[in-house]
Design a protein around this motif. Structure first.
Motif, PDB file in Angstrom:
ATOM      1  N   ILE A  83       0.884  -1.165   0.000  1.00  0.00           N
ATOM      2  CA  ILE A  83       0.000   0.000   0.000  1.00  0.00           C
ATOM      3  C   ILE A  83       0.931   1.226   0.000  1.00  0.00           C
ATOM      4  O   ILE A  83       2.154   1.086   0.037  1.00  0.00           O
ATOM      5  CB  ILE A  83      -0.960   0.024   1.220  1.00  0.00           C
ATOM      6  CG1 ILE A  83      -0.198   0.244   2.534  1.00  0.00           C
ATOM      7  CG2 ILE A  83      -1.773  -1.247   1.299  1.00  0.00           C
ATOM      8  CD1 ILE A  83      -1.095   0.528   3.735  1.00  0.00           C
ATOM      9  N   ALA A 124      -5.208   5.681   3.601  1.00  0.00           N
ATOM     10  CA  ALA A 124      -5.011   5.050   4.913  1.00  0.00           C
ATOM     11  C   ALA A 124      -6.336   4.922   5.673  1.00  0.00           C
ATOM     12  O   ALA A 124      -6.351   4.905   6.906  1.00  0.00           O
ATOM     13  CB  ALA A 124      -3.983   5.805   5.762  1.00  0.00           C
ATOM     14  N   CYS A 125      -7.431   4.808   4.900  1.00  0.00           N
ATOM     15  CA  CYS A 125      -8.759   4.680   5.538  1.00  0.00           C
ATOM     16  C   CYS A 125      -8.880   5.672   6.705  1.00  0.00           C
ATOM     17  O   CYS A 125      -9.255   5.274   7.821  1.00  0.00           O
ATOM     18  CB  CYS A 125      -9.004   3.257   6.017  1.00  0.00           C
ATOM     19  SG  CYS A 125      -9.088   2.030   4.700  1.00  0.00           S
ATOM     20  N   ARG A 161      -9.164  -0.922   6.380  1.00  0.00           N
ATOM     21  CA  ARG A 161      -9.930  -2.015   5.766  1.00  0.00           C
ATOM     22  C   ARG A 161      -9.022  -3.175   5.327  1.00  0.00           C
ATOM     23  O   ARG A 161      -9.309  -4.327   5.599  1.00  0.00           O
ATOM     24  CB  ARG A 161     -10.693  -1.482   4.536  1.00  0.00           C
ATOM     25  CG  ARG A 161     -11.894  -0.663   4.885  1.00  0.00           C
ATOM     26  CD  ARG A 161     -13.069  -1.519   5.327  1.00  0.00           C
ATOM     27  NE  ARG A 161     -13.659  -2.257   4.235  1.00  0.00           N
ATOM     28  CZ  ARG A 161     -14.102  -3.514   4.315  1.00  0.00           C
ATOM     29  NH1 ARG A 161     -14.004  -4.164   5.448  1.00  0.00           N
ATOM     30  NH2 ARG A 161     -14.635  -4.113   3.276  1.00  0.00           N
TER      31      ARG A 161
HETATM   32  S1  SF4 Z   1      -7.849  -0.252   2.464  1.00  0.00           S
HETATM   33 FE1  SF4 Z   1      -7.356   1.785   3.286  1.00  0.00          FE
HETATM   34  S2  SF4 Z   1      -5.230   1.585   4.085  1.00  0.00           S
HETATM   35 FE2  SF4 Z   1      -5.606  -0.189   2.752  1.00  0.00          FE
HETATM   36  S3  SF4 Z   1      -4.784   0.425   0.742  1.00  0.00           S
HETATM   37 FE3  SF4 Z   1      -6.987   0.939   0.760  1.00  0.00          FE
HETATM   38  S4  SF4 Z   1      -7.121   3.069   1.477  1.00  0.00           S
HETATM   39 FE4  SF4 Z   1      -5.063   2.311   1.962  1.00  0.00          FE
END
Ligand code: SF4
Ligand code: SF4
Ligand code: SF4
Length: 420
Positions: A176, A239-240, A259
């Motif tokens: 990520i 980063a949610c 998430r």
């Molecule tokens: S779920 Fe959230 S933390 Fe994970 S890659 Fe997607 S935006 Fe980023």
């Protein structure tokens, strides 16, 4: 160009902006040894954030198969090659001096150039390139493809596989945005549309300011900023942040894991916030699981620290892959990290149980000692296992999770044997 201190490199380095640090930093550890390549994380992020028109090829979370896979294709080989060419042109070597390892330089000192220092021209802040459209077309090029055993016509080893290095190998690399301490994407943006939040160090693109120049796409060495043709702006992992802010009623106002972290069935991920001191170092917090694993035990390492952005996603390296490959990818701490992970201390084994066990971020742990359950040998040395209990506490210091080293077993009653 201002100088900033990069603790992963053990030295100061050039960066476009003056040194400034958030109060807390968003950090995660991915344990490569446990990943099953199921892509649940990839799907969770896609379904939450990037399901709309223009985002079809946008995978903020992806899991690629190393050594051949990559999204976009060959992203790391391409930037490593550019960095290597810059070193050759300058007559320099990208070497680490591990003899200088200390508290402020845990992996020693990197004597090579970062992507900012190797930048060749005045109109680019860092070495970079824009991937071709074809390189973005699928997130799983070469999925599950291993290297071939070189000694056999069919590419199969007659001896089979054994540690410390398998003859044929691959591993999954979960990726990520690294929410870097010194983000190359922010340094590159001519519109100053990219910013790092002072409260949690999350790096975001202001969609109102972005004009789609794609300088962030070009200069993020991890290629985690992506262009959306329908809106003509760039987007990236957020980063949610609503979960990190604790605005979800599920956790009664305390920060939650993101998430992609919370869905992981392989239980490879641990995500949280660490306290950052005014000088950018991590405030000492020995009972914080992330501090313990990254700073105290050094079992989790940054991805390509030599790029110089001080990434904040850390990896427990795979035990079976060739060490030279892992040294290039995670720096000189690889051997120590693998040795400690393979024969974990009593405390380390207990803390490792905390991965992916609660949606709430854990800010502190305690361990209650249990009985000795196993005595054996690991790497020719005696090793004991204790059934200790580890307890994780959330941001309000409430107990969030309680686990034993030995997972409890429940037997389905005979009358419900086939009742699924
Ligand atoms: S779920 Fe959230 S933390 Fe994970 S890659 Fe997607 S935006 Fe980023
Ligand atoms: S990984 Fe790339 S997009 Fe994310 S903060 Fe670092 S430089 Fe920016
Ligand atoms: S959900 Fe977890 S186990 Fe599955 S691919 Fe993602 S990181 Fe690996």
């Amino acid at each position: 160009m201002p100088e900033v201190y990069n603790w992963q490199l053990g030295r100061k380095m050039n960066y476009v902006f003056d040194e400034a640090h958030p109060q807390k930093q968003f950090v995660a550890i991915f344990n490569i040894n446990r990943c099953i390549g199921c892509q649940t994380c990839t799907g969770a992020c896609k379904a939450t954030w990037t399901f709309s028109k223009g985002q079809e090829y946008m995978w903020w979370n992806n899991v690629e198969t190393k050594p051949y896979g990559g999204y976009p294709q060959h992203w790391d080989i391409k930037i490593l090659q550019k960095l290597d060419e810059a070193h050759q042109a300058a007559g320099q070597k990208a070497e680490w001096d591990t003899a200088q390892a200390s508290d402020t330089a845990p992996y020693g000192v990197y004597n090579g150039m970062t992507i900012t220092e190797a930048s060749a021209t005045a109109n680019e802040q860092a070495l970079g390139y824009i991937p071709l459209d074809t390189e973005w077309r699928a997130p799983n090029f070469y999925e599950d493809t291993s290297t071939a055993y070189k000694g056999d016509r069919l590419g199969i080893s007659p001896e089979g596989a054994s540690l410390p290095e398998h003859q044929t190998w691959f591993f999954y690399l979960q990726r990520i945005c690294n929410h870097c301490t010194y983000p190359a994407c922010a340094a590159a943006c001519p519109r100053k549309a990219i910013y790092k939040r002072p409260e949690d160090g999350i790096v975001l693109i202001d969609q109102g300011r972005c004009r789609g120049y794609r300088k962030c796409v070009e200069q993020c060495p991890y290629k985690k900023s992506m262009y959306r043709g329908t809106t003509r702006t760039s987007e990236k992992c957020v980063a949610c942040y609503p979960r990190v802010e604790g605005s979800d009623p599920l956790t009664e106002g305390v920060p939650m894991e993101t998430r992609c972290m919370a869905v992981c069935p392989g239980k490879i991920r641990l995500n949280g916030l660490v306290d950052i001191a005014a000088d950018g170092s991590w405030a000492e917090s020995p009972q914080h699981p992330l501090y313990y694993l990254i700073k105290t035990k050094k079992v989790a390492l940054p991805l390509y620290p030599q790029f110089g952005t001080e990434p904040n996603i850390y990896y427990i390296p795979p035990r079976w892959a060739p060490r030279a490959y892992l040294h290039q990818m995670f720096g000189p701490g690889v051997d120590e990290a693998i040795a400690r992970y393979t024969a974990p201390s009593r405390e380390l084994l207990a803390v490792l149980q905390l991965f992916r066990t609660t949606q709430r971020m854990i800010f502190r742990y305690e361990i209650e000692e249990g009985p000795l359950v196993l005595e054996t040998e690991v790497n020719g040395q005696p090793w004991q296992m204790y059934n200790d209990t580890v307890i994780g506490f959330d941001a309000k210091d409430r107990e969030a999770v309680r686990l034993t080293v030995i997972e409890p077993m429940y037997e389905r009653p005979v009358e419900r044997m086939n009742s699924i």
